[in-house]
Design a protein around this motif. Sequence first.
Motif, PDB file in Angstrom:
ATOM      1  N   VAL A  83       0.844  -1.197   0.000  1.00 52.29           N
ATOM      2  CA  VAL A  83       0.000   0.000   0.000  1.00 52.29           C
ATOM      3  C   VAL A  83       0.876   1.242   0.000  1.00 52.29           C
ATOM      4  CG1 VAL A  83      -1.726   1.292   1.311  1.00 52.29           C
ATOM      5  CG2 VAL A  83      -1.841  -1.200   1.215  1.00 52.29           C
ATOM      6  N   CYS A  84       0.494   2.234  -0.809  1.00 50.79           N
ATOM      7  CA  CYS A  84       1.232   3.495  -0.871  1.00 50.79           C
ATOM      8  C   CYS A  84       0.343   4.543  -1.524  1.00 50.79           C
ATOM      9  CB  CYS A  84       2.521   3.337  -1.670  1.00 50.79           C
ATOM     10  SG  CYS A  84       2.270   2.620  -3.313  1.00 50.79           S
ATOM     11  N   ASP A  85       0.771   5.803  -1.470  1.00 46.72           N
ATOM     12  CA  ASP A  85       0.053   6.832  -2.223  1.00 46.72           C
ATOM     13  C   ASP A  85       0.447   6.735  -3.692  1.00 46.72           C
ATOM     14  OD1 ASP A  85       2.339   8.712  -2.870  1.00 46.72           O
ATOM     15  OD2 ASP A  85       2.438   8.826  -0.691  1.00 46.72           O
ATOM     16  N   GLY A  86      -0.313   7.409  -4.559  1.00 50.51           N
ATOM     17  CA  GLY A  86      -0.105   7.283  -5.986  1.00 50.51           C
ATOM     18  C   GLY A  86       1.208   7.846  -6.484  1.00 50.51           C
ATOM     19  N   PHE A  87       1.711   8.883  -5.828  1.00 50.48           N
ATOM     20  CA  PHE A  87       2.989   9.481  -6.233  1.00 50.48           C
ATOM     21  C   PHE A  87       4.123   8.480  -6.023  1.00 50.48           C
ATOM     22  CE2 PHE A  87       6.819  11.972  -5.509  1.00 50.48           C
ATOM     23  CZ  PHE A  87       6.775  12.919  -6.514  1.00 50.48           C
ATOM     24  N   THR A  88       4.181   7.912  -4.812  1.00 57.45           N
ATOM     25  CA  THR A  88       5.219   6.941  -4.488  1.00 57.45           C
ATOM     26  C   THR A  88       5.062   5.683  -5.328  1.00 57.45           C
ATOM     27  OG1 THR A  88       5.210   7.765  -2.217  1.00 57.45           O
ATOM     28  CG2 THR A  88       6.270   5.641  -2.603  1.00 57.45           C
ATOM     29  N   GLY A  89       3.828   5.214  -5.464  1.00 58.86           N
ATOM     30  CA  GLY A  89       3.587   3.979  -6.191  1.00 58.86           C
ATOM     31  C   GLY A  89       3.933   4.081  -7.659  1.00 58.86           C
ATOM     32  N   ASN A  90       3.636   5.229  -8.274  1.00 60.01           N
ATOM     33  CA  ASN A  90       3.923   5.397  -9.691  1.00 60.01           C
ATOM     34  C   ASN A  90       5.428   5.404  -9.936  1.00 60.01           C
ATOM     35  OD1 ASN A  90       4.173   7.359 -12.312  1.00 60.01           O
ATOM     36  ND2 ASN A  90       2.290   6.158 -12.336  1.00 60.01           N
ATOM     37  N   ILE A  91       6.174   6.050  -9.056  1.00 65.12           N
ATOM     38  CA  ILE A  91       7.634   6.052  -9.188  1.00 65.12           C
ATOM     39  C   ILE A  91       8.179   4.635  -9.029  1.00 65.12           C
ATOM     40  CG2 ILE A  91       9.780   6.806  -8.091  1.00 65.12           C
ATOM     41  CD1 ILE A  91       8.419   9.465  -7.491  1.00 65.12           C
TER      42      ILE A  91
END
Length: 334
Positions: A229-237
């Motif tokens: 689980v992560c936010d979209g900014f971190t996950g996309n990177i």
Amino acid sequence: MASPTYLAVDVMGGDESPHSFVHATLFFLKSHPHTSVLLYGSDTVIAAAKQNPHAKPLLSRLQFIVAEQVVAPDEKPSSALRKKQQSSMWLALHAVAQGRADAALSAGNTGALMVMARYLLGMLKGIDRPAICKRMPVRGASCYVLDLGANLTASALQLEQFALIGAALAEVEGVVPAKVGLLNIGEEHQKGTEVLREADQRLRDNTRYSYQGFVEGNAMFDGRVNVVVCDGFTGNIALKASEGLARYLIRDLKRYFGSTPWRRILGFCARLLASGWFKRLNPADYNGALLAGLNGVVIKSHGGADQAAFSAALQMTCEQAQRKPHLLLATWLD
């Protein structure tokens, strides 16, 4: 006899020519006789598609719809929601909302796709915002990772909701109990932002899955957890870094095995012996991610997908349309 599956496909908005997405769709239909497609594109794209000789034998299962507008890649989601209600993206989503299609696929603007889908389809009970969720290959199995770009930021409550979504998707596939990890810069409780520390406590208090605590980026692929689980900014990177590494490894192996005649022979043998490994590693072969939490099925293709990668996204869209994960999620979350 299997009931037909209807897909709404937006071929506009990707980095590649929309014509490559049209070709992918036509060849996909050829090999999936129980699937029909509503194909949305600009007037010039649709005109060219109608002239494609591969389209003529498929017209009983293929409908072309001209869209007056296209959502630009750099368009603000709020602006697209207000002003682009005749766009290919909106019309594809609207077909799902009306029940004319079982699922929608788009490679277009992620933010616009998220807000339009949320507006047209609505959210499942107890979920505030949709999250892009993708099953990624890890050691010994696979792992659901979310969010991968729908929400650049996420509150602790939303991260908890993402954990529920990921755990539900894992458990309905037989992974019981789901092992959930929260992506952070360290495993210690005091590490990370205030939001992550609050989310950590929320996830610890939830008994619907087995929470494993913080996980670092280098532990995402070791099989320790099956939901990250992560936010979209971190996950996309994280997603794009892993895809870039996978492409580099494949290219470097091809360069190495092609450098001498002897290595070319070894390379040919390696491809025969490890074809499954190469396919599992190649990002193009698992393109497509579920916009989870919606009251409907929406798949986001990578914006830079080529014809082969868009074909993989079409395959995923068809599978998810038949599986109806939103209904499974609604039951699990209730």
